[in-house]
Design a protein around this motif. Structure first.
Motif, PDB file in Angstrom:
ATOM      1  N   GLN A 101      30.316  78.175  -7.252  1.00  0.00           N
ATOM      2  CA  GLN A 101      28.965  78.847  -8.047  1.00  0.00           C
ATOM      3  C   GLN A 101      28.175  78.159  -6.797  1.00  0.00           C
ATOM      4  O   GLN A 101      27.464  76.592  -6.255  1.00  0.00           O
ATOM      5  CB  GLN A 101      28.637  79.318  -8.618  1.00  0.00           C
ATOM      6  N   GLN A 102      26.873  78.757  -6.185  1.00  0.00           N
ATOM      7  CA  GLN A 102      25.421  78.061  -6.619  1.00  0.00           C
ATOM      8  C   GLN A 102      24.815  76.604  -7.281  1.00  0.00           C
ATOM      9  O   GLN A 102      25.207  76.768  -8.238  1.00  0.00           O
ATOM     10  CB  GLN A 102      24.414  78.728  -6.713  1.00  0.00           C
ATOM     11  N   ASP A 103      24.772  75.468  -7.065  1.00  0.00           N
ATOM     12  CA  ASP A 103      24.728  74.408  -7.314  1.00  0.00           C
ATOM     13  C   ASP A 103      25.812  73.598  -8.020  1.00  0.00           C
ATOM     14  O   ASP A 103      25.975  73.330  -8.757  1.00  0.00           O
ATOM     15  CB  ASP A 103      23.709  74.226  -8.730  1.00  0.00           C
ATOM     16  N   GLY A 104      27.023  74.574  -7.950  1.00  0.00           N
ATOM     17  CA  GLY A 104      28.267  73.506  -8.416  1.00  0.00           C
ATOM     18  C   GLY A 104      29.083  72.317  -7.804  1.00  0.00           C
ATOM     19  O   GLY A 104      28.094  71.982  -7.132  1.00  0.00           O
ATOM     20  N   VAL A 105      29.683  71.665  -8.682  1.00  0.00           N
ATOM     21  CA  VAL A 105      29.724  70.569  -7.882  1.00  0.00           C
ATOM     22  C   VAL A 105      31.105  70.453  -7.511  1.00  0.00           C
ATOM     23  O   VAL A 105      32.006  71.465  -8.601  1.00  0.00           O
ATOM     24  CB  VAL A 105      29.713  69.300  -9.849  1.00  0.00           C
ATOM     25  N   LEU A 106      31.473  68.621  -7.505  1.00  0.00           N
ATOM     26  CA  LEU A 106      32.851  69.001  -7.093  1.00  0.00           C
ATOM     27  C   LEU A 106      33.066  67.350  -7.059  1.00  0.00           C
ATOM     28  O   LEU A 106      32.265  66.416  -7.185  1.00  0.00           O
ATOM     29  CB  LEU A 106      32.989  69.124  -5.439  1.00  0.00           C
ATOM     30  N   CYS A 107      34.531  67.011  -7.334  1.00  0.00           N
ATOM     31  CA  CYS A 107      34.937  65.544  -7.801  1.00  0.00           C
ATOM     32  C   CYS A 107      36.057  65.374  -6.896  1.00  0.00           C
ATOM     33  O   CYS A 107      36.817  65.977  -7.020  1.00  0.00           O
ATOM     34  CB  CYS A 107      34.495  65.462  -9.182  1.00  0.00           C
ATOM     35  N   SER A 108      36.304  64.417  -5.837  1.00  0.00           N
ATOM     36  CA  SER A 108      37.041  63.977  -5.944  1.00  0.00           C
ATOM     37  C   SER A 108      38.299  62.727  -5.758  1.00  0.00           C
ATOM     38  O   SER A 108      37.041  61.433  -5.487  1.00  0.00           O
ATOM     39  CB  SER A 108      37.470  63.877  -4.030  1.00  0.00           C
ATOM     40  N   PHE A 109      39.308  62.664  -6.311  1.00  0.00           N
ATOM     41  CA  PHE A 109      39.810  61.368  -7.126  1.00  0.00           C
ATOM     42  C   PHE A 109      40.111  60.372  -6.012  1.00  0.00           C
ATOM     43  O   PHE A 109      41.046  61.215  -5.549  1.00  0.00           O
ATOM     44  CB  PHE A 109      40.929  61.674  -8.348  1.00  0.00           C
ATOM     45  N   SER A 110      40.928  59.596  -5.543  1.00  0.00           N
ATOM     46  CA  SER A 110      40.620  58.450  -4.591  1.00  0.00           C
ATOM     47  C   SER A 110      41.328  57.153  -4.991  1.00  0.00           C
ATOM     48  O   SER A 110      40.255  56.681  -4.779  1.00  0.00           O
ATOM     49  CB  SER A 110      40.452  58.971  -2.780  1.00  0.00           C
ATOM     50  N   PRO A 111      42.729  56.135  -4.629  1.00  0.00           N
ATOM     51  CA  PRO A 111      42.979  55.094  -5.058  1.00  0.00           C
ATOM     52  C   PRO A 111      42.396  54.535  -4.027  1.00  0.00           C
ATOM     53  O   PRO A 111      41.527  53.023  -3.990  1.00  0.00           O
ATOM     54  CB  PRO A 111      44.916  55.027  -4.960  1.00  0.00           C
ATOM     55  N   CYS A 112      42.224  54.954  -2.313  1.00  0.00           N
ATOM     56  CA  CYS A 112      41.486  53.910  -1.189  1.00  0.00           C
ATOM     57  C   CYS A 112      40.496  54.060  -1.050  1.00  0.00           C
ATOM     58  O   CYS A 112      39.918  55.416  -1.137  1.00  0.00           O
ATOM     59  CB  CYS A 112      42.950  53.870  -0.531  1.00  0.00           C
ATOM     60  N   ILE A 113      39.541  53.354  -0.604  1.00  0.00           N
ATOM     61  CA  ILE A 113      38.482  53.500   0.247  1.00  0.00           C
ATOM     62  C   ILE A 113      38.462  54.453   1.668  1.00  0.00           C
ATOM     63  O   ILE A 113      37.397  54.871   1.853  1.00  0.00           O
ATOM     64  CB  ILE A 113      37.736  51.855  -0.191  1.00  0.00           C
ATOM     65  N   GLU A 114      39.172  54.162   2.092  1.00  0.00           N
ATOM     66  CA  GLU A 114      39.394  54.824   3.087  1.00  0.00           C
ATOM     67  C   GLU A 114      39.370  55.994   2.955  1.00  0.00           C
ATOM     68  O   GLU A 114      39.236  57.475   4.298  1.00  0.00           O
ATOM     69  CB  GLU A 114      40.571  54.212   4.019  1.00  0.00           C
ATOM     70  N   GLN A 115      40.000  57.181   2.345  1.00  0.00           N
ATOM     71  CA  GLN A 115      40.167  58.352   1.969  1.00  0.00           C
ATOM     72  C   GLN A 115      38.585  57.941   1.299  1.00  0.00           C
ATOM     73  O   GLN A 115      38.411  59.527   1.350  1.00  0.00           O
ATOM     74  CB  GLN A 115      41.213  58.452   0.847  1.00  0.00           C
ATOM     75  N   VAL A 116      38.268  58.119   0.974  1.00  0.00           N
ATOM     76  CA  VAL A 116      36.445  57.524  -0.115  1.00  0.00           C
ATOM     77  C   VAL A 116      35.745  58.425   1.570  1.00  0.00           C
ATOM     78  O   VAL A 116      35.070  59.045   1.520  1.00  0.00           O
ATOM     79  CB  VAL A 116      35.967  57.036  -0.798  1.00  0.00           C
ATOM     80  N   GLN A 117      35.418  57.322   1.636  1.00  0.00           N
ATOM     81  CA  GLN A 117      34.805  57.733   3.377  1.00  0.00           C
ATOM     82  C   GLN A 117      35.115  59.058   4.740  1.00  0.00           C
ATOM     83  O   GLN A 117      34.006  59.409   4.438  1.00  0.00           O
ATOM     84  CB  GLN A 117      35.308  56.024   4.236  1.00  0.00           C
TER      85      GLN A 117
END
Length: 278
Positions: free
Chosen positions: A176-192
């Motif tokens: 929805q409008q203004d919704g929030v997402l979180c992603s969990f990753s063990p490696c910094i390359e995944q984060v990038q």
């Protein structure tokens, strides 16, 4: 010698029955004997909370622990009535806490591509009384995205996937409008790679690493808490003159030290808010 009453024999039955004496183990330093009564009720402060379930559940996959879970629940801004999408379900550790956060009127839609893992999680939610708050689906979110019937319904989305950037476009459509997402990753390359994908749909992108440090606290004198090498843990950090004075004084006080068994890195948590201008 006292006569033996044949009606009173030791029972070696492994099933607990009415009238049996049992030892209730509540924690490592708390046990109590109770007599089992068919209509009796045992009340204590050790209720089956999500925190306890995280510590005892079957590990079908690597799970999130309390430090990361509490951070996720707070930054996803979850309150009763929220709708949350999660992928993947795994062992259901986070799902259990998400369900409590959105209860009693919210709902968690969680997905796992592994059919047997999803079935096991569904059974766990039945056992813990969360089946009315959680719907478990079998779906490859990376390849197929979230179901179209959830379009625009989610307040928050949580991703725990090997390639979360593949699911980000679909997640953006679900929020929805203004919704929030979180992603969990063990490696910094995944984060990038995830952050590159997030920039197309989201704003306020932030990544955190939660490193929890616990402390042992005990009351005693400064010289009483000894390590394996015989030196006081507390006094190791003191200057020599201070150390000598404290050891000689025998002062009773509360002593705290870091626990050497603290968990290290688990993963990176990346949060982002849906860009309302798009």
């Amino acid at each position: 010698m006292l006569p033996i009453d044949p009606t009173k024999k030791l029972s070696f039955n492994r099933r607990i029955a009415d009238g049996d004496l049992v030892i209730v183990y509540e924690r490592y330093d708390t046990m109590k004997p109770i007599k089992v009564s068919e209509k009796g009720v045992l009340q204590n402060r050790f209720a089956p909370t999500p925190e306890l379930w995280t510590l005892v559940l079957s590990h079908r996959t690597q799970i999130l622990y309390i430090a990361d879970i509490s951070f996720v629940v707070m930054y996803l801004e979850l309150v009763p009535g929220c709708v949350v999408l999660e992928s993947g379900t795994g062992s259901g550790s986070l799902t259990t806490s998400l369900a409590r956060a959105v209860a009693p009127t919210g709902h968690v839609h969680t997905f796992d591509f592994h059919e047997q893992r999803a079935a096991s999680a569904r059974e766990d939610f039945e056992r813990t009384g969360l089946s009315s708050l959680v719907t478990v689906g079998v779906r490859d979110i990376q390849g197929e995205g979230f179901p179209d019937q959830l379009l625009g319904q989610a307040d928050s989305v949580f991703l725990d996937l090997p390639q979360p950037w593949l699911a980000i476009p679909s997640a953006a459509k679900m929020l929805q409008q203004d919704g929030v997402l979180c992603s969990f990753s063990p490696c910094i390359e995944q984060v990038q790679k995830s952050c590159e994908a997030l920039k197309l749909y989201f704003t306020d992108i932030r990544t955190f690493e939660v490193l929890l440090q616990t402390y042992e606290v005990r009351e005693g004198n400064f010289g009483s808490w000894q390590d394996s090498d015989g030196a006081s843990s507390f006094l190791k950090g003191c200057k020599k003159r201070q150390r000598n004075n404290l050891e000689a004084s025998g002062t009773q006080t509360v002593i705290a030290r870091r626990n050497g068994e603290t968990r290290g890195h688990t993963g990176y948590l990346t949060f982002a808010r849906l860009n309302c201008s798009m």
